[in-house]
Design a protein around this motif. Structure first.
Motif, short mmCIF file in Angstrom:
data_model
loop_
_atom_site.label_atom_id
_atom_site.label_comp_id
_atom_site.label_asym_id
_atom_site.label_seq_id
_atom_site.Cartn_x
_atom_site.Cartn_y
_atom_site.Cartn_z
N GLY A 13 77.67 -50.24 5.05
CA GLY A 13 78.93 -49.94 5.73
C GLY A 13 78.83 -49.88 7.25
O GLY A 13 79.85 -49.82 7.94
N GLU A 14 77.59 -49.88 7.78
CA GLU A 14 77.44 -49.85 9.24
C GLU A 14 77.79 -51.20 9.85
O GLU A 14 77.39 -52.24 9.34
CB GLU A 14 76.00 -49.48 9.60
CG GLU A 14 75.62 -48.06 9.21
CD GLU A 14 74.18 -47.74 9.59
OE1 GLU A 14 73.51 -48.64 10.15
OE2 GLU A 14 73.73 -46.62 9.33
N ASP A 15 78.53 -51.16 10.93
CA ASP A 15 78.95 -52.39 11.62
C ASP A 15 77.88 -52.78 12.62
O ASP A 15 77.57 -52.03 13.55
CB ASP A 15 80.29 -52.15 12.33
CG ASP A 15 80.93 -53.46 12.77
OD1 ASP A 15 80.26 -54.50 12.66
OD2 ASP A 15 82.09 -53.43 13.21
N LEU A 16 77.30 -53.98 12.45
CA LEU A 16 76.24 -54.43 13.34
C LEU A 16 76.73 -55.36 14.43
O LEU A 16 76.00 -55.66 15.36
CB LEU A 16 75.14 -55.14 12.53
CG LEU A 16 74.53 -54.38 11.36
CD1 LEU A 16 73.42 -55.20 10.74
CD2 LEU A 16 74.01 -53.02 11.82
N ALA A 17 77.96 -55.86 14.30
CA ALA A 17 78.46 -56.82 15.27
C ALA A 17 78.77 -56.12 16.59
O ALA A 17 79.44 -55.08 16.61
CB ALA A 17 79.73 -57.49 14.74
N PHE A 20 82.59 -55.27 17.61
CA PHE A 20 83.42 -54.33 16.85
C PHE A 20 82.67 -53.02 16.67
O PHE A 20 81.51 -53.00 16.29
CB PHE A 20 83.77 -54.91 15.48
CG PHE A 20 84.40 -56.27 15.54
CD1 PHE A 20 83.63 -57.40 15.34
CD2 PHE A 20 85.74 -56.41 15.82
CE1 PHE A 20 84.20 -58.65 15.40
CE2 PHE A 20 86.31 -57.66 15.88
CZ PHE A 20 85.54 -58.79 15.67
N GLY A 21 83.34 -51.93 16.93
CA GLY A 21 82.74 -50.63 16.76
C GLY A 21 81.63 -50.41 17.77
O GLY A 21 81.51 -51.11 18.78
#
Length: 413
Positions: A13-17, A20-21
């Motif tokens: 669920g962690e956003d790596l991009a 974003f975030g």
């Protein structure tokens, strides 16, 4: 297991991009990756340990199977080679406690464990016992190599140990260790893995290198891996064309392509319009390319899928025209290419499906790579003086230095 799955859900669920975030950049991503790799190794160790216990207890019988190898192939969808590797590693680790501990701690990969595990195969254990080899010391040394050194060094260290263990023994049968596993993908492409002994490997490299070097041309931008893959296909082409491969059920081995006559005549690409003998599907454009220098058989099918009529097989370019083209062209006519005649297909200049004549005036010798390019927008044309001119898809001409227009002269002694 529930906690493990929940932890994985959290990671996924962690956003790596970075767009974003919260942004994660290089150093942070690498810090995240290192423990993931260790965790991957630890999971592989647990899988291997569990597979071994399943094997000892005969757990595969619960699902009606005899071996854990077959269970891993059928239920876990592992490739045959990977399933066998896991099973062998599980057996070996029982005799290599230092390696097993490093594997469980995440310091060694599953592939490294399998390579080092070769020293604990029954035959090698017997030899070690006969020579009073301290297996615990070997276990410790090879585990240290696996922890600290690149993968290739681990294989070399194991190979060195096994050679020393059997320095004066009989030479092994090289065919026993050879393996070739081919996996076919949904689009018909294949990938694979092979293992060859030193002599077999040298033979393959020598054969491929001869074709790689002979096929080098000015402006060749292929990678080394692409050159070797093309050389392997060319090696197969040469063997199929030579006609001396074993006969299969009364027929020489050949490549089969089945396509509707409407698709064959349609100038569009027609993706997935043709089916090949081993089940792969190709485009109509690719089928037309293969038909340039092939045999065509007309088969009329009934509504129930039963053949109603089978016409005669026609060789588009008969042997005498092929021989004449070989004498005239001397090899691939594409600018800058020096591929010999026996690598080449016969290409119709105006396509035969469009009414192009099957004669010498409408023929050109092209190697596989350049035959493909001509079917993808490049154009070849023979001038009245016998010179060949080649144009790119954008209409610009490919220019090179002077080129011969026929076979080399032979001077009598």
């Amino acid at each position: 297991m529930d906690e493990l799955m929940a932890a994985l859900d959290g990671l996924a669920g962690e956003d790596l991009a970075p767009l974003f975030g919260p942004a994660l950049f290089g150093p942070v991503l690498l810090d995240r990756l290192r423990p993931l790799l260790a965790a991957q190794n630890r999971l592989a160790a647990e899988v291997t340990r569990t597979v071994r216990e399943c094997e000892v207890s005969g757990a595969a019988e619960v699902d009606g199977l005899k071996t854990m190898g077959s269970w891993l192939r059928g239920h876990a969808h592992l490739a045959a080679a990977e399933a066998a590797r896991v099973v062998r590693a599980g057996r070996a680790l029982e005799h290599l406690p230092t390696l097993a501990a490093a594997f469980a701690a995440g310091h060694v990969t599953g592939e490294q464990a399998a390579i080092v595990g070769r020293v604990a195969e029954p035959e090698q254990l017997s030899r070690a016992a006969e020579q009073d080899v301290d297996l615990a010391a070997v276990d410790a040394v090879l585990t240290d190599v696996a922890r600290e050194r690149p993968h290739a060094d681990v294989a070399k260290a194991v190979h060195h140990y096994l050679d020393r263990l059997d320095a004066d023994g009989p030479q092994p049968d090289p065919t026993e260790g050879r393996r070739l596993v081919i996996a076919r993908h949904p689009d018909g492409s294949i990938s694979g893995r092979f293992d060859l002994d030193a002599v077999g490997g040298q033979k393959l490299q020598a054969a491929l290198e001869s074709i790689v070097q002979a096929g080098r041309a000015a402006g060749d931008e292929r990678t080394r891996a692409q050159q070797q893959a093309d050389a392997l296909v060319q090696l197969c082409d040469n063997q199929l064309a030579a006609g001396n491969l074993p006969v299969l059920r009364g027929h020489k081995p050949h490549v089969i392509v089945t396509i509707d006559s409407e698709d064959l005549a349609d100038p569009s690409a027609g993706s997935g319009a043709a089916e090949m003998g081993f089940g792969a599907t190709i485009s109509a454009a690719r089928a037309r390319w293969m038909a340039c220098d092939g045999q065509v058989t007309r088969v009329v099918m009934g509504p129930d899928g039963v053949p109603l009529d089978v016409g005669g097989t026609i060789r588009l370019f008969p042997p005498h025209i092929r021989r004449a083209a070989e004498v005239r062209d001397g090899g691939c006519v594409f600018a800058g290419c020096r591929a010999p005649t026996w690598w080449c297909d016969m290409h119709h200049l105006p396509a035969w499906i469009d009414g192009g004549a099957t004669d010498l005036a409408n023929a050109a010798l092209l190697c596989e790579r350049h035959h493909t390019k001509v079917h993808h927008g490049f154009r070849v044309e023979r001038q009245p003086d016998g010179r060949w001119r080649i144009w790119r898809p954008d209409g610009t001409e490919i220019l090179t230095g002077p080129r011969r227009t026929g076979p080399p002269l032979v001077t009598a002694a």
